[in-house]
Design a protein around this motif. Structure first.
Motif, mmCIF file in Angstrom:
data_model
loop_
_atom_site.group_PDB
_atom_site.id
_atom_site.type_symbol
_atom_site.label_atom_id
_atom_site.label_comp_id
_atom_site.label_asym_id
_atom_site.label_seq_id
_atom_site.Cartn_x
_atom_site.Cartn_y
_atom_site.Cartn_z
ATOM 1 N N THR A 9 0.802 -1.221 0.000
ATOM 2 C CA THR A 9 0.000 0.000 0.000
ATOM 3 C C THR A 9 0.835 1.272 0.000
ATOM 4 O OG1 THR A 9 -0.130 -0.093 2.390
ATOM 5 C CG2 THR A 9 -1.948 -1.083 1.163
ATOM 6 N N ARG A 10 2.146 1.170 0.093
ATOM 7 C CA ARG A 10 2.956 2.385 0.142
ATOM 8 C C ARG A 10 2.904 3.112 -1.202
ATOM 9 N NH1 ARG A 10 8.090 1.593 -2.220
ATOM 10 N NH2 ARG A 10 8.514 -0.602 -2.576
ATOM 11 N N GLN A 11 3.104 4.406 -1.137
ATOM 12 C CA GLN A 11 3.048 5.244 -2.333
ATOM 13 C C GLN A 11 4.373 5.152 -3.094
ATOM 14 O OE1 GLN A 11 0.336 7.335 -3.285
ATOM 15 N NE2 GLN A 11 -0.757 6.165 -1.753
ATOM 16 N N LYS A 33 6.432 6.692 -6.802
ATOM 17 C CA LYS A 33 6.418 7.667 -7.890
ATOM 18 C C LYS A 33 6.685 6.936 -9.189
ATOM 19 C CE LYS A 33 8.009 11.573 -5.208
ATOM 20 N NZ LYS A 33 9.074 12.550 -5.011
ATOM 21 N N THR A 87 2.065 9.805 -8.443
ATOM 22 C CA THR A 87 2.235 9.080 -7.191
ATOM 23 C C THR A 87 0.974 8.259 -6.949
ATOM 24 O OG1 THR A 87 3.598 10.858 -6.317
ATOM 25 C CG2 THR A 87 2.679 9.324 -4.729
ATOM 26 N N MET A 88 1.163 6.953 -6.732
ATOM 27 C CA MET A 88 0.036 6.056 -6.491
ATOM 28 C C MET A 88 0.494 4.874 -5.664
ATOM 29 S SD MET A 88 -0.374 3.973 -10.108
ATOM 30 C CE MET A 88 -0.832 5.388 -11.024
ATOM 31 N N PRO A 89 -0.446 4.122 -5.071
ATOM 32 C CA PRO A 89 -0.063 2.918 -4.336
ATOM 33 C C PRO A 89 0.581 1.890 -5.272
ATOM 34 C CG PRO A 89 -2.306 3.547 -3.790
ATOM 35 C CD PRO A 89 -1.874 4.396 -4.940
#
Length: 79
Positions: free
Chosen positions: A40-42, A44, A53-55
């Protein structure tokens, strides 16, 4: 004999039994949930020029879906 009377099409036959296919789908679903909750971390990602920037799981899922579509299209064209 009507098509509704054939074996394997009654409601009890289709929805009541635990089959190897259903077990396999359940295992894949559990693994998918574990994968999503672990990633689940973001991150780039650069899409040519913009940086998004997304999971991590969304980036990997989008890549997998695009790969599946390309594979399906290539297999269809070869027939």
């Amino acid at each position: 004999m009507s098509p509704k009377d054939t074996a394997g099409t009654r409601r009890g036959d289709r929805f009541g039994a635990i089959t190897p296919g259903r077990i396999g789908i359940a295992v894949v679903a559990v693994l998918l949930l574990v994968f999503i909750f672990e990633n689940t971390r973001q991150v780039k990602i650069r899409l040519l020029i913009p940086e998004v920037t997304m999971p991590l799981y969304l980036a990997l899922l989008a890549t997998a879906v695009l790969g599946a579509i390309c594979g399906w299209y290539a297999a269809r064209r070869n027939k």
